[in-house]
Design a protein around this motif. Structure first.
Motif, PDB file in Angstrom:
ATOM      1  N   ARG A 244       0.828  -1.219   0.000  1.00  0.00           N
ATOM      2  CA  ARG A 244       0.000   0.000   0.000  1.00  0.00           C
ATOM      3  C   ARG A 244       0.850   1.252   0.000  1.00  0.00           C
ATOM      4  NH1 ARG A 244      -5.288  -0.725   3.614  1.00  0.00           N
ATOM      5  NH2 ARG A 244      -5.345   1.471   3.070  1.00  0.00           N
ATOM      6  N   CYS A 245       2.110   1.124   0.398  1.00  0.00           N
ATOM      7  CA  CYS A 245       2.992   2.294   0.403  1.00  0.00           C
ATOM      8  C   CYS A 245       3.603   2.548  -0.974  1.00  0.00           C
ATOM      9  CB  CYS A 245       4.107   2.108   1.417  1.00  0.00           C
ATOM     10  SG  CYS A 245       3.537   1.933   3.105  1.00  0.00           S
TER      11      CYS A 245
ATOM     12  N   THR B 256       6.046   0.787  -2.768  1.00  0.00           N
ATOM     13  CA  THR B 256       7.509   0.696  -2.819  1.00  0.00           C
ATOM     14  C   THR B 256       8.017  -0.034  -4.068  1.00  0.00           C
ATOM     15  OG1 THR B 256       7.474  -1.341  -1.483  1.00  0.00           O
ATOM     16  CG2 THR B 256       7.730   0.738  -0.300  1.00  0.00           C
TER      17      THR B 256
HETATM   18  S1  FES Z   1       2.658  -1.726   2.776  1.00  0.00           S
HETATM   19 FE1  FES Z   1       4.026  -0.261   3.658  1.00  0.00          FE
HETATM   20  S2  FES Z   1       5.968  -0.807   2.848  1.00  0.00           S
HETATM   21 FE2  FES Z   1       4.542  -2.070   1.784  1.00  0.00          FE
END
Ligand code: FES
Ligand code: FES
Length: 151
Positions: free
Chosen positions: A134-135, A137
């Motif tokens: 969700r971030c 990356t």
């Molecule tokens: S969900 Fe936060 S780093 Fe992947």
């Protein structure tokens, strides 16, 4: 309940368990290996990925009875000192943000590189997009994998 024999990160373990219990529950709640995360619980996100005989599986839906006697590797057992090439590249490229999905990402990336030491960009995208972050990356995940595959 049944006596279940497991080999986890090279160590033999014996536990009395419901044989239908998902492997993830056993790892986290019975063996204290909390590096592997619970997220969706329905095999959709990949946060719970561990290796069974070197193959990545989603441990939230994998009954513990199915892995009796097989070699299970979790993020804690991927390397002795967090020095697997993927872990080193992850640190160098500062891949994680919140970190929640990252053990699943690392276990998936390690298995990809074991199968194919020089994956194409498309192969990396195909495999790694199956582990949800969700971030967001993914760009740094790709750079880290390419760094290892180029070495
Ligand atoms: S969900 Fe936060 S780093 Fe992947
Ligand atoms: S928690 Fe297992 S795939 Fe999401």
């Amino acid at each position: 309940m049944a006596r279940i024999k497991l080999v986890v990160n090279g160590q033999k373990r014996e536990l009395d368990l419901d044989p239908t219990m998902p492997l993830l529950w056993v790892l986290r709640d019975y063996l204290g290996l909390t590096g592997t995360k619970y997220a969706c619980g329905i095999a959709q996100c990949g946060a719970c990925t561990v290796h069974v005989e070197g193959v990545p599986i989603r441990s939230c839906v994998f009954p513990v009875s199915a892995v009796q006697g097989k070699e299970i590797t979790t993020i804690e057992g991927l390397s002795k000192n967090n020095d697997h090439p993927i872990q080193i590249a992850w640190i160098e490229e500062q891949v994680p943000q919140c970190g929640y999905c990252q053990s699943g990402q690392i276990m998936t990336a390690a298995s990809l590189l074991k199968r194919n030491s020089s994956p194409t960009e498309e192969e990396i995208d195909n495999v790694m997009s199956s582990v949800l972050c969700r971030c967001g990356t993914y760009p740094r995940i790709k750079i880290a994998i390419q760094k290892v595959s180029g070495e």
